[in-house]
Motif scaffolding. Structure first.
Motif, short mmCIF file in Angstrom:
data_model
loop_
_atom_site.label_atom_id
_atom_site.label_comp_id
_atom_site.label_asym_id
_atom_site.label_seq_id
_atom_site.Cartn_x
_atom_site.Cartn_y
_atom_site.Cartn_z
N MET A 147 114.39 35.84 78.89
CA MET A 147 115.32 35.55 79.99
C MET A 147 115.48 36.83 80.81
O MET A 147 115.38 37.93 80.26
CB MET A 147 116.68 35.08 79.47
N THR A 148 115.78 36.66 82.11
CA THR A 148 115.90 37.83 82.97
C THR A 148 117.12 37.77 83.88
O THR A 148 117.68 36.70 84.13
CB THR A 148 114.66 38.00 83.86
N TYR A 149 117.47 38.94 84.40
CA TYR A 149 118.56 39.05 85.38
C TYR A 149 118.30 38.21 86.63
O TYR A 149 119.19 37.45 87.05
CB TYR A 149 118.77 40.52 85.74
N PRO A 150 117.11 38.29 87.27
CA PRO A 150 116.91 37.44 88.44
C PRO A 150 117.03 35.95 88.14
O PRO A 150 117.56 35.18 88.95
CB PRO A 150 115.50 37.81 88.93
N GLU A 151 116.55 35.53 86.97
CA GLU A 151 116.69 34.12 86.59
C GLU A 151 118.15 33.71 86.58
O GLU A 151 118.51 32.65 87.12
CB GLU A 151 116.07 33.91 85.21
N VAL A 152 119.00 34.53 85.99
CA VAL A 152 120.43 34.21 85.91
C VAL A 152 121.06 34.20 87.30
O VAL A 152 121.94 33.38 87.59
CB VAL A 152 121.14 35.21 84.97
N GLN A 153 120.64 35.12 88.18
CA GLN A 153 121.16 35.12 89.54
C GLN A 153 120.79 33.83 90.28
O GLN A 153 121.58 33.28 91.06
CB GLN A 153 120.65 36.34 90.31
N PHE A 154 119.60 33.32 90.02
CA PHE A 154 119.22 32.05 90.63
C PHE A 154 120.01 30.89 90.03
O PHE A 154 120.25 29.88 90.72
CB PHE A 154 117.71 31.82 90.50
N PHE A 155 120.43 31.00 88.76
CA PHE A 155 121.37 30.02 88.20
C PHE A 155 122.61 29.93 89.10
O PHE A 155 123.07 28.85 89.48
CB PHE A 155 121.86 30.43 86.80
N VAL A 156 123.16 31.11 89.40
CA VAL A 156 124.40 31.19 90.19
C VAL A 156 124.16 30.65 91.60
O VAL A 156 124.99 29.89 92.13
CB VAL A 156 124.90 32.65 90.25
N ALA A 157 123.06 31.06 92.21
CA ALA A 157 122.77 30.63 93.58
C ALA A 157 122.72 29.10 93.67
O ALA A 157 123.31 28.50 94.58
CB ALA A 157 121.45 31.23 94.04
N GLU A 158 122.03 28.47 92.73
CA GLU A 158 121.93 27.01 92.75
C GLU A 158 123.29 26.36 92.52
O GLU A 158 123.67 25.41 93.22
CB GLU A 158 120.94 26.53 91.69
N ALA A 159 124.02 26.87 91.52
CA ALA A 159 125.31 26.28 91.18
C ALA A 159 126.28 26.36 92.36
O ALA A 159 126.96 25.38 92.71
CB ALA A 159 125.89 26.96 89.95
N LEU A 160 126.37 27.54 92.99
CA LEU A 160 127.30 27.70 94.11
C LEU A 160 126.85 26.91 95.33
O LEU A 160 127.68 26.41 96.10
CB LEU A 160 127.44 29.18 94.45
N PHE A 161 125.55 26.79 95.53
CA PHE A 161 125.05 25.96 96.63
C PHE A 161 125.49 24.52 96.43
O PHE A 161 125.95 23.86 97.39
CB PHE A 161 123.53 26.05 96.72
N LYS A 162 125.37 24.02 95.22
CA LYS A 162 125.76 22.64 94.94
C LYS A 162 127.27 22.45 95.10
O LYS A 162 127.74 21.37 95.46
CB LYS A 162 125.31 22.25 93.53
N LYS A 163 128.01 23.51 94.83
CA LYS A 163 129.47 23.47 94.99
C LYS A 163 129.86 23.47 96.47
O LYS A 163 130.95 23.00 96.84
CB LYS A 163 130.09 24.67 94.28
N GLY A 164 129.00 24.00 97.33
CA GLY A 164 129.32 24.13 98.74
C GLY A 164 129.67 25.53 99.16
O GLY A 164 129.99 25.79 100.33
N ASP A 165 129.58 26.49 98.22
CA ASP A 165 129.86 27.90 98.52
C ASP A 165 128.55 28.56 98.94
O ASP A 165 127.89 29.24 98.15
CB ASP A 165 130.46 28.57 97.29
N LYS A 166 128.17 28.39 100.21
CA LYS A 166 126.87 28.88 100.66
C LYS A 166 126.86 30.41 100.78
O LYS A 166 125.81 31.04 100.60
CB LYS A 166 126.48 28.23 101.98
N ASP A 167 128.00 31.02 101.07
CA ASP A 167 128.04 32.48 101.13
C ASP A 167 127.78 33.08 99.75
O ASP A 167 126.97 34.01 99.60
CB ASP A 167 129.40 32.96 101.64
N GLY A 168 128.47 32.54 98.75
CA GLY A 168 128.24 33.01 97.39
C GLY A 168 126.83 32.73 96.93
O GLY A 168 126.20 33.56 96.25
N ALA A 169 126.31 31.56 97.29
CA ALA A 169 124.94 31.19 96.92
C ALA A 169 123.94 32.14 97.55
O ALA A 169 122.97 32.56 96.90
CB ALA A 169 124.66 29.75 97.34
N HIS A 170 124.16 32.50 98.81
CA HIS A 170 123.23 33.39 99.51
C HIS A 170 123.22 34.78 98.88
O HIS A 170 122.16 35.40 98.74
CB HIS A 170 123.60 33.48 100.99
N THR A 171 124.38 35.27 98.49
CA THR A 171 124.45 36.58 97.83
C THR A 171 123.67 36.57 96.52
O THR A 171 122.88 37.49 96.25
CB THR A 171 125.92 36.95 97.56
N ALA A 172 123.88 35.54 95.72
CA ALA A 172 123.15 35.45 94.44
C ALA A 172 121.66 35.25 94.67
O ALA A 172 120.82 35.79 93.93
CB ALA A 172 123.72 34.31 93.59
#
Length: 524
Positions: A359-384
């Motif tokens: 497992m890697t750090y970038p993989e986990v960041q993409f976890f966050v990006a997808e989750a926040l995108f689905k939530k509707g937090d596009k700013d947070g998703a873009h940062t991740a």
């Protein structure tokens, strides 16, 4: 007289008991001890985790179109399987054999000696096994798995398996945090057997949180999905590539060499896919009509150009179309191996002593990006999303070698990274970010080592070509599929299809198209 008789009887009883004890002792099996030092059990279990990921990735990589066979109509390129074979059953073997009772033995030794960090690691390994096994096979044996009184075993529901991951992660955190509170962040005793984090308890804690984040993300289609929990777990997880979960490979000979290295020679028979070529050369992410070889600096590290300098890939299940210049094999070799010298002889993670990545750090960041995108937090998703791309570029530039958790190669210049990050393949603002951007950048970051996670993503979105924009359904599907795409690996043949037929029947695993049934995490 009675006293003498009683005394003789007692002495005789003691003598018989003593003789029996000696008889039992000399008939103990030294090759299967009932008590083993925890530090001697951990290294082979870590190696088994890497092996499980590697061996199954050969086939999963074809399902996910990361690579394909050089020959046309390969059964795995057709999304089929090989009946009567253990191919695709290595993670099953890892969970029940490589980990299996060894985890129990390690727990018993650690518990008896109050080695809280080893107990925490025990539960971390169990959680990782259930998560990866559940992702690949859906139904797993949990409750009865290690019951020595049974010869056949009932499968538990995938919901139960996923819940077991969370339960085991919590136990791991409880014991690891207790160890940290008791005597600090690092342990020389844990380091004896720890070829992943070398006794750093805080990194083990981060690994457990990464598993929790993955577990919750994989429930993205369920009502139980909680984007905030993914973010919360990820925030307690890896903060850089120095935290990545990976297993040391010495590379001194085939037995301790990296699976993707030249000594093992496991991957040169595969061909890079047309999909991964187009993701890296700009035709998908940057919308370029032709190849731009300078666009993604990872392109020459991950893939191999044909002799004419053009990057080509296979389209499943057509085999290698480049008959005149068939040089689309991976990995990108830079020469003969220099095993155990500490000097890389190839690019990316294709060295004999490249670490086995889990497992890697970038993989986990993409976890966050997808989750926040689905939530509707596009700013947070873009940062991740940007964090994930930066981390993936750094990982490709500095892949881990030997006993180092971060590499030393520096294959990609900082200027090249900046050019890519500010270029057309990367969305420059939150408003323009799409789910496809996140998932396809994640797909690149998982190249070779992370095929199971890439396949989980594809299945969660049911091979949606609006998200996986360059993916093309195979032109020929395996006959038993009935036209449907693959969604499961079958349980390991030599344990389940030989010994556990009644239980297989109950979950439908005897059906010819069982591997096309959608797993629990795909269904709403």
């Amino acid at each position: 007289m009675k006293k003498i008789i009683y005394t003789l009887t007692a002495l005789l009883t003691i003598s018989i008991a003593s003789s029996c004890k000696k008889f039992i002792d000399i008939n103990d099996n030294p090759n299967a001890p009932t008590s083993v030092e925890a530090s001697t059990l951990l290294p082979p279990m870590l190696a088994g985790m890497a092996r499980g990921n590697w061996y199954d990735s050969r086939y999963i990589g074809q399902y996910a179109q990361i690579w394909g066979s050089a020959s046309a109509n390969n059964v795995w390129d057709q999304e089929g399987y090989v009946p009567g074979s253990d191919s695709g059953g290595e993670m099953w073997r890892t969970v029940y054999f490589s980990l299996g009772q060894n985890v129990t033995l390690m727990w018993e030794d650690a518990k008896a000696k109050s080695k809280y960090d080893y107990i925490g690691v025990v539960w971390a390994l169990r959680a990782w096994g259930w998560q990866n096994g559940g992702d690949e096979y859906n139904n797993m044996i949990v409750k009865e798995a290690f019951d020595p009184t049974k010869l056949t075993f009932n499968y538990d529901s995938p919901e139960y398996v996923y819940a077991e991951v969370v339960k085991d992660c919590q136990l791991a955190l409880n014991y690891l945090n207790l160890a940290i509170k008791t005597d600090g962040n690092t342990s020389a005793d844990l380091a004896k057997g720890d070829y992943m984090y070398y006794g750093d308890r805080t990194k083990w804690v981060k690994f457990v949180y990464a598993i929790l984040a993955q577990n919750m993300l994989h429930q993205s289609n369920k009502t139980t999905f909680d984007a905030d929990l993914v973010k919360k777990y990820a925030d307690s997880s890896f903060v850089s590539n120095a935290d990545n979960a990976s297993v040391q490979c010495t590379g001194s000979q085939s037995g301790d060499a990296n699976f993707w290295g030249p000594t093992r020679a496991n991957i040169p028979s595969f061909r890079q896919s047309d999909y991964i070529v187009r993701l890296l050369d700009g035709r998908i992410l940057a919308g370029s009509p032709t190849q731009d070889k300078t666009l993604d600096p990872r392109l020459p590290l991950l893939l191999t150009a044909s002799k004419d300098g053009t990057y080509r890939g296979v389209v499943a299940p057509l085999g290698d179309p480049n008959t005149a210049d068939a040089n689309t094999a991976i990995p990108a070799m830079a020469g003969a191996t220099t095993a155990n010298s500490g000097t890389p002889s190839a690019k990316y993670i294709f060295n004999d002593n490249s670490r086995g990545v889990l497992m890697t750090y970038p993989e986990v960041q993409f976890f966050v990006a997808e989750a926040l995108f689905k939530k509707g937090d596009k700013d947070g998703a873009h940062t991740a999303y940007l964090n994930g791309i930066k981390g993936a570029l750094d990982f490709a530039s500095n892949p881990p070698i030997g006993s180092s958790l971060t590499g030393t190669q520096n294959y990609i210049s900082e200027s090249a990274k900046t050019a890519y990050l500010t270029g057309p393949a990367v969305r420059q603002d939150a408003a323009s970010l799409q789910l496809s951007d996140i998932l396809q950048q994640k797909y690149i970051s998982l190249f070779v080592w992370g095929a199971p996670e890439a396949w989980s993503d594809m299945r969660r979105y049911e091979y949606d070509q609006n998200i996986f924009q360059g993916y093309v359904k195979p032109t020929t599907i395996y006959p038993d599929n009935g036209g449907k795409q693959v969604y499961l690996l079958r349980p390991r043949y030599n344990s389940e299809y030989i010994w556990n037929i009644p239980a297989l029947k109950l979950i439908g695993a005897l059906d010819p198209d069982y591997h096309t049934k959608k797993p629990w995490f795909v269904l709403p």
